[in-house]
Structures are given as structure tokens and as C-alpha cells.
Motif scaffolding. Structure first.
Motif, mmCIF file in Angstrom:
data_model
loop_
_atom_site.group_PDB
_atom_site.id
_atom_site.type_symbol
_atom_site.label_atom_id
_atom_site.label_comp_id
_atom_site.label_asym_id
_atom_site.label_seq_id
_atom_site.Cartn_x
_atom_site.Cartn_y
_atom_site.Cartn_z
ATOM 1 N N ILE A 5 5.681 -3.274 4.763
ATOM 2 C CA ILE A 5 4.861 -2.075 4.574
ATOM 3 C C ILE A 5 3.408 -2.513 4.707
ATOM 4 O O ILE A 5 2.989 -3.494 4.091
ATOM 5 C CB ILE A 5 5.078 -1.456 3.172
ATOM 6 C CG1 ILE A 5 6.486 -0.915 3.023
ATOM 7 C CG2 ILE A 5 4.030 -0.384 2.886
ATOM 8 C CD1 ILE A 5 6.742 0.389 3.727
ATOM 9 N N SER A 6 2.646 -1.780 5.510
ATOM 10 C CA SER A 6 1.218 -2.046 5.669
ATOM 11 C C SER A 6 0.437 -0.797 5.290
ATOM 12 O O SER A 6 0.805 0.309 5.687
ATOM 13 C CB SER A 6 0.885 -2.402 7.121
ATOM 14 O OG SER A 6 1.593 -3.524 7.546
ATOM 15 N N LEU A 7 -0.620 -1.007 4.541
ATOM 16 C CA LEU A 7 -1.553 0.071 4.228
ATOM 17 C C LEU A 7 -2.885 -0.278 4.874
ATOM 18 O O LEU A 7 -3.340 -1.424 4.801
ATOM 19 C CB LEU A 7 -1.755 0.206 2.718
ATOM 20 C CG LEU A 7 -0.581 0.720 1.913
ATOM 21 C CD1 LEU A 7 -0.894 0.631 0.424
ATOM 22 C CD2 LEU A 7 -0.267 2.152 2.290
ATOM 23 N N ARG A 8 -3.501 0.728 5.489
ATOM 24 C CA ARG A 8 -4.816 0.550 6.106
ATOM 25 C C ARG A 8 -5.730 1.666 5.633
ATOM 26 O O ARG A 8 -5.291 2.789 5.431
ATOM 27 C CB ARG A 8 -4.707 0.595 7.623
ATOM 28 C CG ARG A 8 -3.883 -0.535 8.196
ATOM 29 C CD ARG A 8 -3.823 -0.450 9.713
ATOM 30 N NE ARG A 8 -2.972 -1.473 10.251
ATOM 31 C CZ ARG A 8 -3.363 -2.700 10.588
ATOM 32 N NH1 ARG A 8 -4.615 -3.028 10.428
ATOM 33 N NH2 ARG A 8 -2.513 -3.569 11.067
ATOM 34 N N SER A 9 -6.998 1.300 5.491
ATOM 35 C CA SER A 9 -7.988 2.288 5.089
ATOM 36 C C SER A 9 -9.319 1.946 5.731
ATOM 37 O O SER A 9 -9.610 0.773 5.998
ATOM 38 C CB SER A 9 -8.145 2.311 3.571
ATOM 39 O OG SER A 9 -9.120 3.261 3.201
ATOM 40 N N ILE A 15 -7.388 1.278 -1.024
ATOM 41 C CA ILE A 15 -6.080 0.622 -1.172
ATOM 42 C C ILE A 15 -5.888 0.183 -2.619
ATOM 43 O O ILE A 15 -4.817 0.369 -3.196
ATOM 44 C CB ILE A 15 -5.941 -0.565 -0.196
ATOM 45 C CG1 ILE A 15 -5.896 -0.034 1.244
ATOM 46 C CG2 ILE A 15 -4.711 -1.399 -0.515
ATOM 47 C CD1 ILE A 15 -5.908 -1.103 2.308
ATOM 48 N N ASN A 16 -6.937 -0.376 -3.208
ATOM 49 C CA ASN A 16 -6.850 -0.793 -4.612
ATOM 50 C C ASN A 16 -6.547 0.394 -5.522
ATOM 51 O O ASN A 16 -5.731 0.283 -6.440
ATOM 52 C CB ASN A 16 -8.147 -1.477 -5.044
ATOM 53 C CG ASN A 16 -8.033 -2.052 -6.438
ATOM 54 O OD1 ASN A 16 -7.186 -2.899 -6.704
ATOM 55 N ND2 ASN A 16 -8.870 -1.586 -7.339
ATOM 56 N N LEU A 34 -6.931 -3.727 4.517
ATOM 57 C CA LEU A 34 -5.557 -3.904 4.979
ATOM 58 C C LEU A 34 -4.767 -4.594 3.884
ATOM 59 O O LEU A 34 -5.242 -5.538 3.256
ATOM 60 C CB LEU A 34 -5.519 -4.754 6.256
ATOM 61 C CG LEU A 34 -4.146 -5.216 6.737
ATOM 62 C CD1 LEU A 34 -3.298 -4.023 7.179
ATOM 63 C CD2 LEU A 34 -4.276 -6.212 7.865
ATOM 64 N N TRP A 35 -3.555 -4.100 3.639
ATOM 65 C CA TRP A 35 -2.648 -4.700 2.659
ATOM 66 C C TRP A 35 -1.260 -4.692 3.263
ATOM 67 O O TRP A 35 -0.856 -3.716 3.893
ATOM 68 C CB TRP A 35 -2.657 -3.874 1.376
ATOM 69 C CG TRP A 35 -1.699 -4.313 0.313
ATOM 70 C CD1 TRP A 35 -1.908 -5.274 -0.622
ATOM 71 C CD2 TRP A 35 -0.391 -3.792 0.066
ATOM 72 N NE1 TRP A 35 -0.803 -5.376 -1.438
ATOM 73 C CE2 TRP A 35 0.147 -4.473 -1.025
ATOM 74 C CE3 TRP A 35 0.383 -2.812 0.684
ATOM 75 C CZ2 TRP A 35 1.404 -4.215 -1.533
ATOM 76 C CZ3 TRP A 35 1.639 -2.550 0.183
ATOM 77 C CH2 TRP A 35 2.150 -3.249 -0.914
ATOM 78 N N LEU A 61 -5.643 6.881 3.374
ATOM 79 C CA LEU A 61 -4.837 5.716 3.767
ATOM 80 C C LEU A 61 -3.914 6.064 4.921
ATOM 81 O O LEU A 61 -3.522 7.217 5.094
ATOM 82 C CB LEU A 61 -3.955 5.253 2.604
ATOM 83 C CG LEU A 61 -4.628 4.740 1.345
ATOM 84 C CD1 LEU A 61 -3.588 4.511 0.263
ATOM 85 C CD2 LEU A 61 -5.366 3.448 1.637
ATOM 86 N N LYS A 62 -3.535 5.030 5.648
ATOM 87 C CA LYS A 62 -2.477 5.126 6.654
ATOM 88 C C LYS A 62 -1.420 4.103 6.259
ATOM 89 O O LYS A 62 -1.731 2.985 5.833
ATOM 90 C CB LYS A 62 -2.989 4.794 8.057
ATOM 91 C CG LYS A 62 -4.115 5.673 8.535
ATOM 92 C CD LYS A 62 -3.639 7.053 8.834
ATOM 93 C CE LYS A 62 -4.794 7.883 9.379
ATOM 94 N NZ LYS A 62 -4.600 9.283 9.278
#
Length: 93
Positions: A5-9, A15-16, A34-35, A61-62
Motif C-alpha cells: 500500500i502506498s500513500l502519496r500527498s 500522511i502523518n 510518500l509512505w 491523499l492518493k
């Protein structure tokens, strides 16, 4: 098989805020845009996908899901529930 799973902002600390709410503790990652997290058990990814879908309007977020090497699926409010169902069908353990 690992599922990622990737989170992008584009917004710092977004994200935090999401992850701190999800994990109910401050994650301490305010500058990251990016996480990524790998899940050994793909079913575990359904929890964060569900939380993302439920709060999609609250965060900028995406989310991307990688089930197979170099194949990424953009998780949205339109396909999130179907993705969760698919995870349970593809990985029924």
C-alpha cells in the motif's frame, strides 16, 4: 506474496495525520509525501483501504495498491469496496 500500500500527498503532514488517526498514535512523519507498507498477509491491507475510503474527503491523499510486481491500482471511493472484496476472494486465508 507481499502486497504493498502506498500513500502519496502533495501536502506536508497529511500522511502523518491520516496514519496517526488510523493507528491511534502519532506516527511522527510530518515531512514525508510518500509512505509505503508491505503486508505479508494481503487481507490485512483491507483495514487501511477501508479507513482510507471512509475518510477520503477528509485528507488530500492518493492511495495505490500493488498486488503483482509493477502493477499498481489507484484506490478510490468508486473502486475501494470492490478491491476489498477482491482481496478476500484472491487470498481466502
Amino acid at each position: 506474496m507481499l502486497v504493498t500500500i502506498s500513500l502519496r500527498s502533495k501536502k506536508e503532514n497529511e500522511i502523518n495525520k491520516f496514519l496517526s488517526s488510523f493507528y491511534e498514535t502519532d506516527m511522527g512523519i510530518p515531512q514525508d509525501l510518500l509512505w509505503k507498507k508491505e503486508y505479508k498477509n494481503p487481507i490485512e491491507a483491507s483495514d487501511i483501504i477501508g479507513a482510507f475510503i471512509d475518510n477520503i474527503d477528509s485528507y488530500n491523499l492518493k492511495m495505490w495498491l500493488c498486488l503483482d510486481k509493477n502493477v499498481y491500482i489507484h484506490v478510490t471511493e468508486h473502486n475501494g469496496n470492490d478491491i476489498i472484496k477482491y482481496l478476500f476472494e484472491r487470498f481466502p486465508y
